[in-house]
Design a protein around this motif. Structure first.
Motif, PDB file in Angstrom:
ATOM      1  N   ARG A 132       0.818  -1.220   0.000  1.00 47.80           N
ATOM      2  CA  ARG A 132       0.000   0.000   0.000  1.00 47.80           C
ATOM      3  C   ARG A 132       0.849   1.267   0.000  1.00 47.80           C
ATOM      4  N   LYS A 133       2.128   1.146   0.349  1.00 49.85           N
ATOM      5  CA  LYS A 133       3.031   2.308   0.354  1.00 49.85           C
ATOM      6  C   LYS A 133       3.656   2.571  -1.015  1.00 49.85           C
ATOM      7  N   ILE A 134       3.468   1.660  -1.975  1.00 53.64           N
ATOM      8  CA  ILE A 134       4.092   1.851  -3.292  1.00 53.64           C
ATOM      9  C   ILE A 134       3.542   3.118  -3.948  1.00 53.64           C
ATOM     10  N   LYS A 135       4.453   3.939  -4.416  1.00 55.35           N
ATOM     11  CA  LYS A 135       4.106   5.252  -4.972  1.00 55.35           C
ATOM     12  C   LYS A 135       3.366   5.105  -6.300  1.00 55.35           C
ATOM     13  N   THR A 136       2.279   5.882  -6.468  1.00 59.88           N
ATOM     14  CA  THR A 136       1.522   5.920  -7.728  1.00 59.88           C
ATOM     15  C   THR A 136       1.267   7.373  -8.107  1.00 59.88           C
ATOM     16  N   ASN A 137       0.680   7.581  -9.299  1.00 60.70           N
ATOM     17  CA  ASN A 137       0.315   8.951  -9.670  1.00 60.70           C
ATOM     18  C   ASN A 137      -1.081   9.282  -9.134  1.00 60.70           C
ATOM     19  N   SER A 138      -1.623  10.444  -9.528  1.00 61.39           N
ATOM     20  CA  SER A 138      -2.873  10.932  -8.923  1.00 61.39           C
ATOM     21  C   SER A 138      -4.113  10.620  -9.762  1.00 61.39           C
ATOM     22  N   LEU A 139      -3.985   9.727 -10.750  1.00 63.60           N
ATOM     23  CA  LEU A 139      -5.158   9.384 -11.567  1.00 63.60           C
ATOM     24  C   LEU A 139      -6.236   8.714 -10.714  1.00 63.60           C
ATOM     25  N   GLU A 140      -7.476   9.135 -10.928  1.00 65.60           N
ATOM     26  CA  GLU A 140      -8.606   8.639 -10.140  1.00 65.60           C
ATOM     27  C   GLU A 140      -9.154   7.332 -10.715  1.00 65.60           C
ATOM     28  N   PRO A 141      -9.936   6.577  -9.907  1.00 66.67           N
ATOM     29  CA  PRO A 141     -10.636   5.408 -10.452  1.00 66.67           C
ATOM     30  C   PRO A 141     -11.526   5.838 -11.615  1.00 66.67           C
ATOM     31  N   GLY A 142     -11.545   5.025 -12.676  1.00 64.38           N
ATOM     32  CA  GLY A 142     -12.318   5.365 -13.870  1.00 64.38           C
ATOM     33  C   GLY A 142     -11.477   5.990 -14.963  1.00 64.38           C
ATOM     34  N   GLU A 143     -10.344   6.570 -14.594  1.00 61.38           N
ATOM     35  CA  GLU A 143      -9.453   7.150 -15.593  1.00 61.38           C
ATOM     36  C   GLU A 143      -8.488   6.073 -16.105  1.00 61.38           C
ATOM     37  N   PRO A 144      -8.353   5.946 -17.434  1.00 63.95           N
ATOM     38  CA  PRO A 144      -7.407   4.956 -17.972  1.00 63.95           C
ATOM     39  C   PRO A 144      -5.991   5.204 -17.461  1.00 63.95           C
ATOM     40  N   LYS A 145      -5.247   4.127 -17.256  1.00 64.22           N
ATOM     41  CA  LYS A 145      -3.891   4.228 -16.707  1.00 64.22           C
ATOM     42  C   LYS A 145      -2.918   3.465 -17.597  1.00 64.22           C
ATOM     43  N   ASP A 146      -1.698   3.949 -17.635  1.00 63.11           N
ATOM     44  CA  ASP A 146      -0.662   3.341 -18.478  1.00 63.11           C
ATOM     45  C   ASP A 146       0.152   2.359 -17.641  1.00 63.11           C
ATOM     46  N   PRO A 147       0.138   1.067 -17.994  1.00 63.66           N
ATOM     47  CA  PRO A 147       0.907   0.093 -17.206  1.00 63.66           C
ATOM     48  C   PRO A 147       2.419   0.235 -17.384  1.00 63.66           C
ATOM     49  N   GLU A 148       2.841   0.814 -18.518  1.00 63.89           N
ATOM     50  CA  GLU A 148       4.280   0.943 -18.772  1.00 63.89           C
ATOM     51  C   GLU A 148       4.903   1.930 -17.784  1.00 63.89           C
ATOM     52  N   GLY A 149       5.966   1.497 -17.131  1.00 60.27           N
ATOM     53  CA  GLY A 149       6.636   2.368 -16.171  1.00 60.27           C
ATOM     54  C   GLY A 149       5.955   2.418 -14.813  1.00 60.27           C
ATOM     55  N   CYS A 150       4.890   1.634 -14.637  1.00 61.58           N
ATOM     56  CA  CYS A 150       4.171   1.603 -13.359  1.00 61.58           C
ATOM     57  C   CYS A 150       4.765   0.515 -12.474  1.00 61.58           C
ATOM     58  N   THR A 151       5.224   0.886 -11.295  1.00 61.90           N
ATOM     59  CA  THR A 151       5.855  -0.073 -10.383  1.00 61.90           C
ATOM     60  C   THR A 151       4.901  -1.200 -10.005  1.00 61.90           C
ATOM     61  N   LEU A 152       3.650  -0.877  -9.750  1.00 60.00           N
ATOM     62  CA  LEU A 152       2.676  -1.904  -9.373  1.00 60.00           C
ATOM     63  C   LEU A 152       2.521  -2.944 -10.483  1.00 60.00           C
ATOM     64  N   PHE A 153       2.388  -2.484 -11.728  1.00 58.70           N
ATOM     65  CA  PHE A 153       2.221  -3.410 -12.845  1.00 58.70           C
ATOM     66  C   PHE A 153       3.496  -4.219 -13.072  1.00 58.70           C
ATOM     67  N   GLN A 154       4.627  -3.570 -12.886  1.00 56.71           N
ATOM     68  CA  GLN A 154       5.908  -4.248 -13.081  1.00 56.71           C
ATOM     69  C   GLN A 154       6.059  -5.418 -12.103  1.00 56.71           C
ATOM     70  N   ILE A 155       5.757  -5.174 -10.831  1.00 58.61           N
ATOM     71  CA  ILE A 155       5.865  -6.244  -9.833  1.00 58.61           C
ATOM     72  C   ILE A 155       4.821  -7.315 -10.102  1.00 58.61           C
ATOM     73  N   TYR A 156       3.607  -6.884 -10.457  1.00 57.70           N
ATOM     74  CA  TYR A 156       2.543  -7.845 -10.771  1.00 57.70           C
ATOM     75  C   TYR A 156       2.973  -8.742 -11.926  1.00 57.70           C
ATOM     76  N   SER A 157       3.587  -8.154 -12.950  1.00 61.71           N
ATOM     77  CA  SER A 157       4.022  -8.909 -14.129  1.00 61.71           C
ATOM     78  C   SER A 157       5.079  -9.949 -13.779  1.00 61.71           C
ATOM     79  N   ALA A 158       5.952  -9.607 -12.827  1.00 57.99           N
ATOM     80  CA  ALA A 158       7.049 -10.508 -12.458  1.00 57.99           C
ATOM     81  C   ALA A 158       6.552 -11.756 -11.736  1.00 57.99           C
TER      82      ALA A 158
END
Length: 341
Positions: free
Chosen positions: A231-257
């Motif tokens: 829950r401490k992993i840093k993210t940007n300020s995009l709100e729920p409902g707004e499309p998000k870019d998985p590239e360069g996203c730490t959460l997606f990167q760890i999830y992918s691994a």
């Protein structure tokens, strides 16, 4: 020639400072454990505890870290029947070989070592009159110890990061020099193996996950602590409902691994549909917790039974010394230190 001696020899040193984290697992431990199960390869894995003394003079931390890291590799499935798993400090032939190599290694070669040059540069920037201030002989000469680690077992291949290629080249230089001086093919000259496809995970703050940045997620923390860290992993300020870019996203990167292709593509779709960051973090926690639950239980059991870890390492040392001791006899003979009768 035995079947074992015909196998490709691959040697991996495991740093024994700090607590293993998700980045260590994805970048080094997971591929190394997969390699340990390959019957066509003779793998050597060692706890580089003599190297640890260069940076850490806290005996309790060195001891704790050795135990934690041995337990981690065993809990994650290192095949100690196929691979030889040992502590560097249990092989007395390695320091002896280090001295022999020191006697054929040019000081100028050590002057060019990256770690030494970086330490000198720090002193110069700080305005210290002595460019070697605070630099120990351990730091200056540790490429020789690393060469001894490799050459002792005539490793064909040594998996390393790009920053370690120089040390493999130095090991080749020392091994070749010894072979030339003493007129024999004593040492196989090792090759560096660099896998540019190895994942480098981001940490809590988005920078590379590293103990140096204090931004790691340790492998075997409790479920409660794991959730808190995710829950401490840093993210940007995009709100729920707004499309998000998985590239360069730490959460997606760890999830992918830690996920399979189907799970990754499904999550990619969720990003396009505007999944909220809180939900991504919950899904990542669930994935990590599920995959790490059984290894965590094995790790806890191993940490409560250090005698078992000790017996595994001593067995590995016995196998390692079965090669190292007779080889060292041959090297002593080569340099003129053989027995009289």
């Amino acid at each position: 020639m035995s079947a074992a001696s015909q196998k490709t020899r691959v040697l991996t040193g495991i740093t024994t400072t700090g607590t293993p984290h998700l980045g260590n697992y994805v970048g080094a431990i997971k591929p190394a454990i997969a390699a340990s199960q390959d019957p066509s390869v003779q793998s050597y894995y060692f706890l580089a505890d003599l190297h640890a003394l260069i940076k850490c003079q806290d005996p309790r931390r060195v001891q704790e870290s050795r135990l934690e890291i041995a337990a981690t590799w065993l809990a994650l499935g290192l095949d100690t029947d196929n691979a030889i798993f040992y502590r560097q400090s249990d092989i007395p032939e390695i320091p002896e070989l280090t001295w022999m190599l020191s006697c054929v290694c040019a000081k100028g070669l050590m002057n060019r070592a990256h770690a030494y040059k970086a330490a000198v540069a720090e002193n110069e920037v700080a305005g210290n009159q002595d460019p070697d201030k605070g630099i120990t002989m351990g730091l200056f000469g540790y490429p020789v110890l690393m060469a001894a680690d490799i050459l002792m077992f005539n490793a064909n291949k040594v998996p390393v990061g790009r920053d370690q290629i120089q040390h493999i080249e130095m090991a080749r230089d020392m091994g070749g020099r010894f072979n030339h001086l003493y007129r024999g093919e004593f040492f196989t000259l090792p090759e560096a193996v660099v896998d540019d496809d190895v994942a480098v995970l981001g940490g809590l703050d988005g920078r590379k996950m590293s103990k140096s940045y204090n931004n790691t997620i340790p492998l075997f923390v409790s479920e409660k602590k794991l959730l808190k860290l995710v829950r401490k992993i840093k993210t940007n300020s995009l709100e729920p409902g707004e499309p998000k870019d998985p590239e360069g996203c730490t959460l997606f990167q760890i999830y992918s691994a830690f996920s399979n292709r189907e799970e990754r593509e499904a999550m990619r779709g969720e990003y396009a549909n505007g999944i909220g960051w809180g939900e991504v973090k919950n899904r990542l926690f669930e994935l990590l917790n599920e995959q790490l639950r059984e290894p965590r239980e094995r790790y806890i059991a191993l940490m409560e039974d250090p005698g078992h870890i000790e017996s595994v390492l001593l067995k590995g040392a016995e196998r390692a010394r079965a090669e190292a001791a007779p080889f060292m006899d041959r090297l002593r003979e080569a340099v003129g230190l053989g027995r009289f009768a």
